[in-house]
Design a protein around this motif. Structure first.
Motif, short mmCIF file in Angstrom:
data_model
loop_
_atom_site.label_atom_id
_atom_site.label_comp_id
_atom_site.label_asym_id
_atom_site.label_seq_id
_atom_site.Cartn_x
_atom_site.Cartn_y
_atom_site.Cartn_z
N VAL A 117 0.84 -1.20 0.00
CA VAL A 117 0.00 0.00 0.00
C VAL A 117 0.87 1.25 0.00
CG1 VAL A 117 -1.60 1.38 1.38
CG2 VAL A 117 -2.03 -1.05 1.05
N MET A 118 1.90 1.28 0.87
CA MET A 118 2.78 2.44 0.93
C MET A 118 3.51 2.66 -0.39
SD MET A 118 2.21 3.53 3.92
CE MET A 118 1.91 3.13 5.65
N GLU A 119 3.96 1.58 -1.01
CA GLU A 119 4.67 1.70 -2.28
C GLU A 119 3.75 2.22 -3.38
OE1 GLU A 119 6.21 -2.20 -2.81
OE2 GLU A 119 7.98 -1.86 -1.56
N GLU A 120 2.51 1.74 -3.40
CA GLU A 120 1.57 2.19 -4.42
C GLU A 120 1.19 3.66 -4.21
OE1 GLU A 120 1.06 0.75 -6.99
OE2 GLU A 120 0.93 -1.41 -6.78
N VAL A 121 0.99 4.05 -2.96
CA VAL A 121 0.70 5.45 -2.67
C VAL A 121 1.89 6.32 -3.08
CG1 VAL A 121 0.35 7.13 -0.82
CG2 VAL A 121 -0.96 5.01 -0.83
N GLY A 122 3.10 5.84 -2.76
CA GLY A 122 4.29 6.59 -3.12
C GLY A 122 4.48 6.73 -4.62
N SER A 123 4.00 5.76 -5.39
CA SER A 123 4.12 5.81 -6.84
C SER A 123 3.04 6.67 -7.48
CB SER A 123 4.07 4.40 -7.43
OG SER A 123 2.78 3.83 -7.29
N GLY A 124 2.10 7.16 -6.67
CA GLY A 124 1.07 8.07 -7.19
C GLY A 124 -0.28 7.43 -7.44
N LEU A 125 -0.48 6.18 -7.04
CA LEU A 125 -1.77 5.54 -7.25
C LEU A 125 -2.83 6.21 -6.38
CD1 LEU A 125 -3.20 3.19 -8.74
CD2 LEU A 125 -2.78 1.78 -6.71
N ASP A 126 -3.92 6.66 -7.01
CA ASP A 126 -4.95 7.40 -6.29
C ASP A 126 -5.79 6.47 -5.43
OD1 ASP A 126 -7.92 8.77 -6.33
OD2 ASP A 126 -6.31 10.26 -6.31
N ALA A 127 -6.31 7.02 -4.32
CA ALA A 127 -7.14 6.22 -3.42
C ALA A 127 -8.40 5.71 -4.11
CB ALA A 127 -7.51 7.05 -2.20
N SER A 128 -8.85 6.40 -5.16
CA SER A 128 -10.07 5.99 -5.86
C SER A 128 -9.83 4.88 -6.87
CB SER A 128 -10.69 7.20 -6.57
OG SER A 128 -9.80 7.72 -7.55
N ASP A 129 -8.56 4.54 -7.12
CA ASP A 129 -8.25 3.48 -8.08
C ASP A 129 -8.77 2.14 -7.55
OD1 ASP A 129 -6.34 1.22 -9.10
OD2 ASP A 129 -6.04 2.90 -10.48
N PRO A 130 -9.43 1.33 -8.41
CA PRO A 130 -9.95 0.02 -7.94
C PRO A 130 -8.88 -0.87 -7.34
CG PRO A 130 -10.87 0.59 -10.08
CD PRO A 130 -9.80 1.60 -9.79
N GLY A 131 -7.65 -0.78 -7.89
CA GLY A 131 -6.57 -1.58 -7.34
C GLY A 131 -6.24 -1.21 -5.91
N MET A 132 -6.27 0.08 -5.62
CA MET A 132 -6.02 0.52 -4.25
C MET A 132 -7.14 0.08 -3.34
SD MET A 132 -4.01 1.93 -2.11
CE MET A 132 -2.82 2.94 -3.01
N GLY A 133 -8.38 0.15 -3.84
CA GLY A 133 -9.51 -0.32 -3.03
C GLY A 133 -9.37 -1.78 -2.66
N ALA A 134 -8.94 -2.60 -3.62
CA ALA A 134 -8.75 -4.03 -3.35
C ALA A 134 -7.63 -4.26 -2.33
CB ALA A 134 -8.44 -4.77 -4.65
N LEU A 135 -6.55 -3.48 -2.46
CA LEU A 135 -5.45 -3.61 -1.49
C LEU A 135 -5.91 -3.25 -0.08
CD1 LEU A 135 -2.33 -2.14 -3.33
CD2 LEU A 135 -2.57 -4.44 -2.41
N MET A 136 -6.67 -2.16 0.03
CA MET A 136 -7.14 -1.73 1.34
C MET A 136 -8.10 -2.75 1.94
SD MET A 136 -5.57 0.97 2.21
CE MET A 136 -6.58 1.44 3.60
N ASP A 137 -8.95 -3.34 1.12
CA ASP A 137 -9.83 -4.40 1.62
C ASP A 137 -9.01 -5.56 2.18
OD1 ASP A 137 -12.12 -3.06 1.00
OD2 ASP A 137 -12.61 -4.23 -0.78
N SER A 138 -7.99 -5.98 1.42
CA SER A 138 -7.15 -7.10 1.87
C SER A 138 -6.45 -6.77 3.18
CB SER A 138 -6.11 -7.43 0.79
OG SER A 138 -6.72 -7.89 -0.39
#
Length: 263
Positions: A117-138
């Motif tokens: 999650v930290m790496e994806e946020v650092g790379s600029g992935l937005d919180a609204s991205d479906p991939g980020m949502g799936a990561l946060m669920d996990s």
């Protein structure tokens, strides 16, 4: 559980040789801290949570704490309590939000997901991205399911801290158990027992993990440095061994990791 959630996070660094103390504060949400480099303590008043590079600290909400660190890099994520309660309700009566402060090992699922999650946020992935949502669920589901052995409120032996500081300064050099035991001022046998009791793994395992975390950091940030140079600069004399150890820890080759996470 997959609805968009705002993500609140921060990167903190304690630099230099002096011990730095953060402000004493209460968490209004669950505080999840991934220790990227060095080691960090959270003084809880009645006890201390002590964590080293690669591990993950979970602090429940409404818990007063004071961070204390030296030459440490932390990535912190704050999760509202009701998010964890919703995740626990979805999984049933056997799931529950953590109620005590804990340090989770590097191979814990919570630690691995927090790092991603930290790496994806650092790379600029937005919180609204479906991939980020799936990561946060996990991550949320893993937090309420987590049953791995926890290292609770453990005061670290000052002698072991000296060994950890030597690793932080000299990880790229050949380091034997005898060298670390000497830094701690202990005989080899006593040092091995005390190190595992304090850190939760052997000196070799910790040193290997520390070198791999530094290598991953260089792969993300140092574009002009080859994978071979990265291996050598992080203490790996055998490129094949480096590649195998890297894949075992991160699930991909060093080149694949750089392609995914390089800036």
């Amino acid at each position: 559980m997959s609805a968009h959630r705002p993500i609140h996070f921060a990167r903190r660094a304690f630099a230099g040789k002096e011990v730095g103390r953060g402000p004493t504060h209460f968490n209004l949400a669950y505080e999840i801290t991934w220790v990227q480099q060095g080691h960090i303590q959270f003084d809880l008043g009645h006890s201390v949570v002590d964590a080293v590079a690669g591990t993950c600290i979970v602090l429940p909400g409404d818990m007063e704490n004071t961070p204390v660190g030296r030459a440490a890099v932390l990535h912190q994520l704050w999760l509202p309590t009701f998010w964890l309660e919703e995740a626990a309700d979805a999984l049933g009566p056997r799931a529950s939000a953590p109620q005590v402060a804990a340090v989770l090992p590097a191979d814990s699922r919570v630690t691995a997901l927090t790092r991603v999650v930290m790496e994806e946020v650092g790379s600029g992935l937005d919180a609204s991205d479906p991939g980020m949502g799936a990561l946060m669920d996990s991550l949320l589901y893993s937090l309420v399911r987590e049953r791995a052995p926890e290292v609770l409120h453990r005061r670290q032996d000052v002698r072991i801290r000296r060994a950890l500081e030597r690793i932080a300064l000299e990880y790229a050099n050949p380091l034997r158990v005898e060298d670390l035991a000497s830094a701690a001022g202990m005989c080899r046998y006593s040092f091995l027992r005390a190190f595992r009791a304090s850190v939760g793994e052997s000196p070799y395992q910790y040193l290997l993990g520390y070198r791999l975390e530094r290598a991953a950091e260089r792969l993300r940030k140092a574009k002009g440095v080859s994978v071979l140079e990265t291996a050598l600069e992080c203490g790996f004399g055998d490129p094949g061994r480096f590649a195998r150890a890297f894949r075992a820890r991160f699930g991909c080759s060093p080149r694949e990791y750089r392609a995914r996470h390089g800036n």
